[in-house]
Enzyme design. Structure first.
Site, short mmCIF file in Angstrom:
data_model
loop_
_atom_site.label_atom_id
_atom_site.label_comp_id
_atom_site.label_asym_id
_atom_site.label_seq_id
_atom_site.Cartn_x
_atom_site.Cartn_y
_atom_site.Cartn_z
N CYS A 79 1.00 -1.27 0.01
CA CYS A 79 0.04 -0.14 -0.16
C CYS A 79 1.00 1.31 0.01
O CYS A 79 1.49 1.49 -0.84
CB CYS A 79 -0.97 -0.32 1.04
SG CYS A 79 -2.46 1.09 0.89
N HIS A 183 -3.86 -5.03 -0.22
CA HIS A 183 -3.24 -5.38 1.19
C HIS A 183 -3.33 -6.90 1.15
O HIS A 183 -4.55 -7.48 1.41
CB HIS A 183 -4.44 -4.79 2.24
CG HIS A 183 -4.04 -3.34 2.63
ND1 HIS A 183 -3.06 -2.94 3.71
CD2 HIS A 183 -4.77 -2.26 2.22
CE1 HIS A 183 -3.04 -1.50 3.73
NE2 HIS A 183 -4.11 -1.29 2.65
N GLU A 185 -2.39 -8.88 3.10
CA GLU A 185 -3.09 -9.58 4.74
C GLU A 185 -4.53 -9.56 4.95
O GLU A 185 -4.94 -10.03 5.98
CB GLU A 185 -2.30 -8.86 5.84
CG GLU A 185 -2.68 -7.47 6.26
CD GLU A 185 -2.36 -6.13 5.05
OE1 GLU A 185 -2.81 -5.03 5.56
OE2 GLU A 185 -1.68 -6.59 4.30
#
EC number: 4.3.2.10
Length: 201
Positions: A79, A183, A185
């Site tokens: 990001c 992202h 994650e």
């Protein structure tokens, strides 16, 4: 093992938990001197470009990251961390970046799509990529951003995504430097695979 740089720019714990879920050892540290013992470094980030660069400089991460890459270490930006790898950003003025990937961070122009982009979007591969090994082309990942990366060289672009009428660079892979605008994650199985691929390089 993966070193996660802590410079006060968010999303650190969620990234660490993702690695823990994968059974991959990772540490979070705000001490760049500890980075020397790691071949893989992750630069996360949520927030403003200029403030992030100030924090990196104040903590000593700028020189440490440049040295890490110069010595052949692997680096993954996520990001804002991706955007910081470029030469400069137009976010709230003009700010210099790490210049590891020549290019500029730009704001999406007004369009029918609501800015910022918040949610899932498809990622289309531009070339064979170590980062996306065993990930299906056109997989969906989770994005939260108002700015995008425009690299000077198309060779650095690993994947693109269509938003606000712009087919922007959503992943970078070049000479041991990796970056994703989304992202991983927060991107379910596909995102976890990207993190695992980086750790296994």
């Amino acid at each position: 093992m993966v070193f996660i740089a802590d410079y006060g720019a968010g999303n650190l714990r969620s990234v660490l938990k993702a690695f823990e879920f994968l059974g991959i050892k990772a540490i979070v540290s705000n001490d760049p001197r500890k980075m020397a013992g790691y071949r893989k470094v992750l630069l996360p980030g949520v927030g403003a470009f200029g403030q992030a660069m100030q924090s990196l400089e104040a903590l000593g991460f700028v020189s440490a990251l440049l040295e890490h890459v110069d010595k052949g270490g692997h680096l993954l930006g996520i990001c804002l961390g991706m955007q910081l790898l470029l030469s400069e950003s137009e976010e709230m003025g003009t700010h210099k970046g790490l210049n590891l990937v020549p290019g500029k961070v730009k704001h999406f122009v007004s369009s029918s799509d609501k800015i910022p982009q918040i949610g899932w979007n498809a990622v289309d591969f531009s070339k064979q990529s170590d980062l996306f090994r065993n990930v299906a082309d056109h997989s969906f990942f989770y994005f939260v951003h108002s700015y995008y990366c425009e690299t000077e060289s198309v060779e650095a672009v690993a994947a693109t995504t269509l938003f606000a009428g712009q087919n922007f660079c959503s992943a970078i892979e070049k000479n041991g430097i990796f970056a994703v605008q989304f992202h991983p994650e927060k991107s379910a199985d596909a995102g976890l695979k990207v993190l695992a691929n980086f750790a296994e390089l």
